[in-house]
Design a protein around this motif. Structure first.
Motif, mmCIF file in Angstrom:
data_model
loop_
_atom_site.group_PDB
_atom_site.id
_atom_site.type_symbol
_atom_site.label_atom_id
_atom_site.label_comp_id
_atom_site.label_asym_id
_atom_site.label_seq_id
_atom_site.Cartn_x
_atom_site.Cartn_y
_atom_site.Cartn_z
ATOM 1 N N THR A 189 -1.004 -5.182 -6.095
ATOM 2 C CA THR A 189 -1.746 -6.176 -5.340
ATOM 3 C C THR A 189 -2.742 -7.265 -5.956
ATOM 4 O O THR A 189 -3.192 -7.888 -4.960
ATOM 5 C CB THR A 189 -2.159 -5.325 -4.374
ATOM 6 O OG1 THR A 189 -1.393 -3.831 -3.355
ATOM 7 C CG2 THR A 189 -2.708 -5.492 -2.795
ATOM 8 N N LYS A 221 1.588 8.159 -2.656
ATOM 9 C CA LYS A 221 0.829 8.687 -3.517
ATOM 10 C C LYS A 221 0.395 10.116 -3.764
ATOM 11 O O LYS A 221 0.316 10.391 -2.641
ATOM 12 C CB LYS A 221 -0.940 7.639 -4.106
ATOM 13 C CG LYS A 221 -1.898 8.175 -4.715
ATOM 14 C CD LYS A 221 -2.930 6.904 -4.155
ATOM 15 C CE LYS A 221 -4.366 7.562 -5.597
ATOM 16 N NZ LYS A 221 -5.297 6.660 -5.791
ATOM 17 N N GLY A 248 0.838 -1.307 0.662
ATOM 18 C CA GLY A 248 0.380 -0.061 -0.003
ATOM 19 C C GLY A 248 1.221 0.959 -0.146
ATOM 20 O O GLY A 248 1.680 1.283 0.360
ATOM 21 N N ALA A 249 0.506 1.972 -0.652
ATOM 22 C CA ALA A 249 0.775 3.898 -0.592
ATOM 23 C C ALA A 249 0.261 4.655 0.244
ATOM 24 O O ALA A 249 -1.070 4.897 -0.141
ATOM 25 C CB ALA A 249 0.955 3.951 -2.238
ATOM 26 N N TYR A 250 1.321 5.158 0.882
ATOM 27 C CA TYR A 250 0.435 6.368 1.454
ATOM 28 C C TYR A 250 0.140 7.308 0.370
ATOM 29 O O TYR A 250 0.841 8.202 -0.496
ATOM 30 C CB TYR A 250 1.314 6.741 2.909
ATOM 31 C CG TYR A 250 1.792 6.398 3.651
ATOM 32 C CD1 TYR A 250 0.944 6.133 4.314
ATOM 33 C CD2 TYR A 250 2.902 4.579 3.718
ATOM 34 C CE1 TYR A 250 1.278 4.825 5.651
ATOM 35 C CE2 TYR A 250 3.215 4.509 4.416
ATOM 36 C CZ TYR A 250 2.669 4.120 5.824
ATOM 37 O OH TYR A 250 2.448 2.903 7.008
ATOM 38 N N TYR A 251 -1.056 8.128 1.279
ATOM 39 C CA TYR A 251 -2.025 8.903 0.175
ATOM 40 C C TYR A 251 -1.469 10.375 0.447
ATOM 41 O O TYR A 251 -1.761 10.901 1.706
ATOM 42 C CB TYR A 251 -2.948 8.935 -0.324
ATOM 43 C CG TYR A 251 -3.887 9.836 -1.156
ATOM 44 C CD1 TYR A 251 -3.248 10.757 -1.742
ATOM 45 C CD2 TYR A 251 -5.082 9.700 -0.843
ATOM 46 C CE1 TYR A 251 -3.774 11.683 -2.966
ATOM 47 C CE2 TYR A 251 -5.829 9.998 -2.981
ATOM 48 C CZ TYR A 251 -4.797 11.198 -3.261
ATOM 49 O OH TYR A 251 -6.186 11.747 -4.266
ATOM 50 N N ARG A 252 -0.485 11.218 -0.095
ATOM 51 C CA ARG A 252 -0.003 12.045 0.840
ATOM 52 C C ARG A 252 -0.017 13.689 -0.265
ATOM 53 O O ARG A 252 0.080 13.492 -0.987
ATOM 54 C CB ARG A 252 1.531 12.051 1.115
ATOM 55 C CG ARG A 252 2.050 11.354 2.491
ATOM 56 C CD ARG A 252 0.641 11.719 4.040
ATOM 57 N NE ARG A 252 1.212 11.118 4.545
ATOM 58 C CZ ARG A 252 -0.061 10.716 5.137
ATOM 59 N NH1 ARG A 252 -1.695 9.838 4.837
ATOM 60 N NH2 ARG A 252 0.304 9.878 6.545
ATOM 61 N N ASN A 311 -6.301 5.816 4.289
ATOM 62 C CA ASN A 311 -5.697 7.117 3.742
ATOM 63 C C ASN A 311 -3.709 5.877 2.649
ATOM 64 O O ASN A 311 -3.452 6.700 3.090
ATOM 65 C CB ASN A 311 -4.957 7.515 5.418
ATOM 66 C CG ASN A 311 -4.250 8.754 4.265
ATOM 67 O OD1 ASN A 311 -5.390 9.409 2.887
ATOM 68 N ND2 ASN A 311 -4.326 10.302 4.587
ATOM 69 N N LYS A 312 -4.591 4.747 2.806
ATOM 70 C CA LYS A 312 -3.588 4.621 1.928
ATOM 71 C C LYS A 312 -4.074 3.720 0.578
ATOM 72 O O LYS A 312 -5.432 4.015 0.612
ATOM 73 C CB LYS A 312 -3.174 2.986 2.459
ATOM 74 C CG LYS A 312 -1.636 3.014 3.249
ATOM 75 C CD LYS A 312 -1.752 1.634 4.446
ATOM 76 C CE LYS A 312 -0.575 2.051 3.784
ATOM 77 N NZ LYS A 312 0.730 0.946 4.444
ATOM 78 N N THR A 313 -3.470 3.757 -0.581
ATOM 79 C CA THR A 313 -4.187 3.419 -1.705
ATOM 80 C C THR A 313 -2.839 2.408 -2.275
ATOM 81 O O THR A 313 -2.271 2.104 -1.964
ATOM 82 C CB THR A 313 -3.861 3.976 -2.930
ATOM 83 O OG1 THR A 313 -3.935 3.299 -4.040
ATOM 84 C CG2 THR A 313 -2.573 4.858 -2.676
ATOM 85 N N VAL A 314 -3.803 0.604 -3.040
ATOM 86 C CA VAL A 314 -2.350 -0.249 -3.411
ATOM 87 C C VAL A 314 -2.452 -0.095 -4.902
ATOM 88 O O VAL A 314 -4.107 0.894 -5.743
ATOM 89 C CB VAL A 314 -3.287 -1.038 -2.875
ATOM 90 C CG1 VAL A 314 -3.076 -1.789 -1.732
ATOM 91 C CG2 VAL A 314 -4.987 -1.178 -2.817
ATOM 92 N N GLY A 315 -2.323 -0.556 -5.414
ATOM 93 C CA GLY A 315 -1.669 -0.270 -7.211
ATOM 94 C C GLY A 315 -2.849 -2.072 -7.419
ATOM 95 O O GLY A 315 -2.372 -2.778 -7.244
ATOM 96 N N ILE A 374 1.803 7.363 -8.122
ATOM 97 C CA ILE A 374 2.241 6.293 -7.200
ATOM 98 C C ILE A 374 3.710 5.846 -7.565
ATOM 99 O O ILE A 374 3.818 5.625 -8.083
ATOM 100 C CB ILE A 374 1.082 5.078 -7.109
ATOM 101 C CG1 ILE A 374 -0.585 5.829 -7.285
ATOM 102 C CG2 ILE A 374 0.598 4.669 -6.339
ATOM 103 C CD1 ILE A 374 -1.717 4.551 -7.135
ATOM 104 N N VAL A 382 -9.647 0.528 2.157
ATOM 105 C CA VAL A 382 -8.240 0.940 2.612
ATOM 106 C C VAL A 382 -7.756 2.065 2.386
ATOM 107 O O VAL A 382 -7.678 2.958 3.419
ATOM 108 C CB VAL A 382 -7.072 -0.180 1.270
ATOM 109 C CG1 VAL A 382 -5.982 0.557 1.398
ATOM 110 C CG2 VAL A 382 -7.323 -1.344 2.005
#
Lengths: 141, 669
Positions: B385, A52, A32-36, B378-382, A104, B373
């Protein structure tokens, strides 16, 4: 009613559900990528993490070479911070100077570069409010 | 006209609420006259919705740009076909189309049942009208969802988003909406049967065809969306796990599980809680898909929402649906206790159970990673995943498709099982040379997946042959039964076709994802320059231009494509430059049975360009995805096709009721 097979069924279900949930949570944690915002990156705590980030592509910063496309984006909340982006995948159709993009990828604080593996654009003007990105049929709905 | 549309829409809201009131009271007091009045209100709801839709449609056809919505989604240059498509090109019209479909379904159920008025159907129509009332209220109250607003004086028509100018995109939204509405019927009957506490199978009998039809259109909608993404969006793929795509897949997964649960509910009284839960979950996920698409909470670059009323109404619908369903199910839990039990792990029952469990888990996982998610963590996956979840699960489910029909109901003996495994194993081995010829040994996981595909093909053949042998009867040749194996039972024939289609889809997904091969090349704009990928050579011929849609300038770069020295065609990737909204690159494809060559420019180019950044992608087996998707739809049509009476009698005669598969046939009759 067979009590033994009922218990077995419940156990099998439980094992499948638990393994599955652990797998998904693990994947989300790991990938997972942090949305910032761009301005958040300078704090240093995101070095080597997936992020992201949304930003505006600055004029005259787009360069293409053998390793892909390089450009710089600026914070969308009005702050002056910028970050460099390197990307080698398919370019979204509406990518250009001045458009808002979402990237991302992994952030490296040395050099302040995001190695993006996804690049999405927001449509500039005409189709108000409809986000469009390379892998996004969202404009359709 | 705008006023007429607005009045009709307001009346539709009033009539839908009136029918909810009449039907609720009629149900509560078991009064036929009240139920009948409720049905009359449904007719009025339907007629007013038709008027509202007709007003909007005529505005599009007559190019009446005094309608703000028409000006935003159409212009004078569009053909009739795309002017009609403008109806559902934006949020307001999409909601109106959805409302119209709800009204159509509600009125059909009401018409069919007017003479045999009973509470179960009344309750289902009531639930449909509640959903209709919510959508009508949205369009009456929420500013961003109002289809009937006057355009500001001097507004220039925007035209249709050029990306939507494609037949697949014209048909994709209505197909999805028909699917969503069709799949809300089992939910409506489920709620009704829960309210009445009827634990029998009448609600399943009454809603099963709607569920199959909904599934058919949802499959079609998802497939068309993928195909459009492939040929129009030009991002080098057909599925990007974008939130909009993902959330339309989720109800498809639960609907697939629902169809399987229905079969066993009707024939054996199994999966009764599952059927209720899946019917509700499918509806809930269709609303979640709309919520995701429309509120923009997930995709937006900015975290704040401009349209709070829309968010409140749709979120409210989600919360109320979830609360009402779980409350009702808890209340009526015991009445839906299964008569029967899954007896053995080595049985078809258990594999049905496993299929439903995995489909549901898959759906929940996709919904969770897409929606929860980003919002909660506050996360995102591509895509990677999602693929990591989907790929192993897909192969396991394919294995279930393969093994399931081979096992007997209740329990299978070891010796019998070993005998039925021979043909699938042989098929898996026979297909190995093909996979080797295509070079698929390069990835071991993909290869395993394709072996399972081969096994599954054998299993479908085995399934057909076994039915044929049974239909032929003892002592007769297999061939005499082969025809009847197909005509005997619609459900079973549909199962052959759908399962075979699904195998093709999975093989295509494996081929085009795992073995996708990509090259880029910077080609100088000079005749004779070449680029190559995997045995294909592209030779630059020249640049031409013409006028594309919406007065864009279209520049083609023409390449001759050769493979092994022989020319197999020409490809002209192009750029459309729009006067108002920048330029878009468009991909071109050469399709071959076992692979597609996909070519697109990385950056827009025109006659002044010195070089073209060319991206070439090989998609092995991608055609199988489209072919398989068509078979899914064909299978669904087969199961929906009304039986001729003579055929029905023949089918009854051909398959004795005591036959193990006969139980399944009983379900379709």
């Amino acid at each position: 009613m067979n009590k033994k097979s009922r218990t077995r069924l419940l156990i099998a279900t439980g094992v499948i559900v638990v393994v599955f949930v652990i797998g998904v949570v693990f994947l989300v944690q790991k990938q997972g990528a942090y949305y910032r915002q761009v301005s958040d990156l300078t704090t240093g705590q995101y070095d080597g993490k997936n992020v992201k980030v949304g930003g505006k592509v600055l004029d005259g910063t787009i360069n293409r070479d053998a390793s892909g496309v390089h450009f710089t984006i600026q914070d969308l909340t009005g702050k002056p911070e910028t970050v460099k982006v390197t990307y080698s995948g398919q370019m979204p159709n509406t990518f250009n100077s001045g458009v808002d993009v979402v990237v991302i990828g992994k952030y490296a604080s040395t050099g302040g570069v995001i190695s993006a593996d996804q690049l999405q654009t927001k449509c500039p003007s005409k189709y108000k409010g409809q986000a469009s990105s390379a892998p996004t049929p969202s404009a359709a709905q | 006209m705008i006023t007429l549309g607005r009045i009709a829409l307001t009346l539709a809201l009033v009539f839908s609420m009136a029918s909810v009131l009449f039907l609720a009271l009629g149900m509560r007091w078991d009064r036929k006259d009240l139920l009948r009045n409720g049905y009359y209100a449904v007719y009025a709801f339907f007629l007013t919705t038709v008027v509202a839709s007709a007003v909007l449609l005529q505005a599009f056809l007559k190019k009446d740009f005094s309608f703000s919505y028409v000006a935003e989604n159409s212009d004078a240059s569009l053909s009739t076909f795309y002017r009609i498509a403008g109806f559902w090109a934006g949020q307001q019209g999409s909601f109106l189309l959805w409302l119209l479909l709800i009204a159509v379904v509600a009125v059909v159920i009401a018409l069919v049942n007017l003479n045999k008025v009973e509470r179960l159907t009344g309750g289902a129509v009531m639930v449909m009208c509640v959903i209709g009332a919510v959508f009508a209220a949205l369009m009456v109250l929420d500013k961003g969802s109002k289809p009937f607003l006057a355009a500001e004086p001097g507004t220039q028509p925007f035209g249709l988003n050029p990306l939507l100018l494609h037949p697949a995109m014209v048909l994709h939204p209505p197909a999805l909406f028909i699917g969503y509405v069709g799949l809300s019927v089992p939910f409506a009957f489920g709620i009704s049967t829960l309210l009445l506490g009827r634990g029998d199978k009448l609600w399943v009998t009454l809603s099963q065809k709607w569920a199959v039809a909904g599934w058919l259109f949802l499959s079609l909608g998802v497939g068309l969306g993928a195909w459009w993404a492939y040929v129009v969006l030009s991002f080098g793929g057909y599925w990007g796990w974008d939130p909009v795509e993902s959330t339309s897949l989720v109800p498809w997964l639960t609907a697939t599980a629902l169809l399987h649960a229905f079969t066993l509910y009707k024939s054996r009284g199994l999966f009764r809680h599952w059927a209720l839960g899946l019917a509700a979950a499918t509806f809930w996920f269709t609303i979640l898909a709309t919520w995701t698409t429309r509120t923009g909470l997930i995709q937006s670059v900015h975290a704040f929402e401009k349209n709070p009323l829309l968010v409140w109404i749709l979120s409210g619908l989600l919360v109320v649906t979830a609360a009402a369903t779980s409350g009702l199910m808890a209340w009526r839990w015991r009445r839906f206790q299964s008569h029967d039990q899954v007896e053995s792990i080595v049985s078809r029952d258990f594999l049905y159970y496993l299929t439903n469990l995995l489909l549901t888990l898959f759906a929940v996982a996709v919904a969770f990673t897409t929606v929860a998610v980003p919002l909660l963590m506050n996360k995102t996956v591509g895509p990677s995943t999602f693929n990591a979840i989907a790929q192993p699960l897909g192969v396991v489910m394919l294995a279930l498709i393969a093994i399931c029909p081979l096992l007997a109901w209740r329990k299978t003996e070891g010796a019998e099982l070993r005998k039925t495994l021979i043909l699938p194993l042989v098929t898996a081995v026979l297909l190995v040379p093909l996979w080797l010829y295509l070079g698929f040994q390069s990835n071991v996981w993909g290869f395993i997946g394709l072996l399972v595909c081969g096994f599954a093909v054998g299993a479908v053949i085995q399934f057909v042959l076994r039915s044929a042998r049974r239909a032929a009867g003892p002592g007769k040749s297999l061939w005499s039964g082969l025809g009847r194996a197909f005509t005997g039972s619609r459900t079973r024939t549909a199962a052959y076709v759908v399962h075979f289609g699904m195998i093709l889809v999975v093989a295509g997904l494996i081929g085009s994802n795992v073995y996708k091969h990509e090259e880029t090349a910077l080609v100088k704009v000079k005749a004779g320059q070449t680029a190559s990928i995997a045995g294909y050579t592209l030779t630059y011929k020249g640049m031409t231009g013409n006028t594309g849609p919406q007065s864009s300038t279209r520049s083609f770069a023409t390449f001759a494509v050769t493979r092994g020295g022989t020319q197999i065609g020409t490809l002209a990737p192009h750029t459309d430059a729009y006067p108002a909204s920048g330029a878009a690159v468009r991909a071109v494809i050469i399709g071959r049975p076992f692979e597609d060559l996909f070519v697109v420019a990385d950056d827009p180019f025109d006659s002044t360009s010195k070089s073209i950044a060319l991206r070439m992608i090989i998609f092995p087996l991608v055609r199988w995805v489209w072919l398989g998707s068509i078979l899914l739809c064909v299978g669904a049509v087969v199961s929906l096709w009304p039986k001729a009476r003579r055929q029905e009698q023949e089918a009854r005669a051909a398959v004795p009721a005591a036959d193990a598969d006969g139980r399944l046939d009983g379900a379709s009759a």
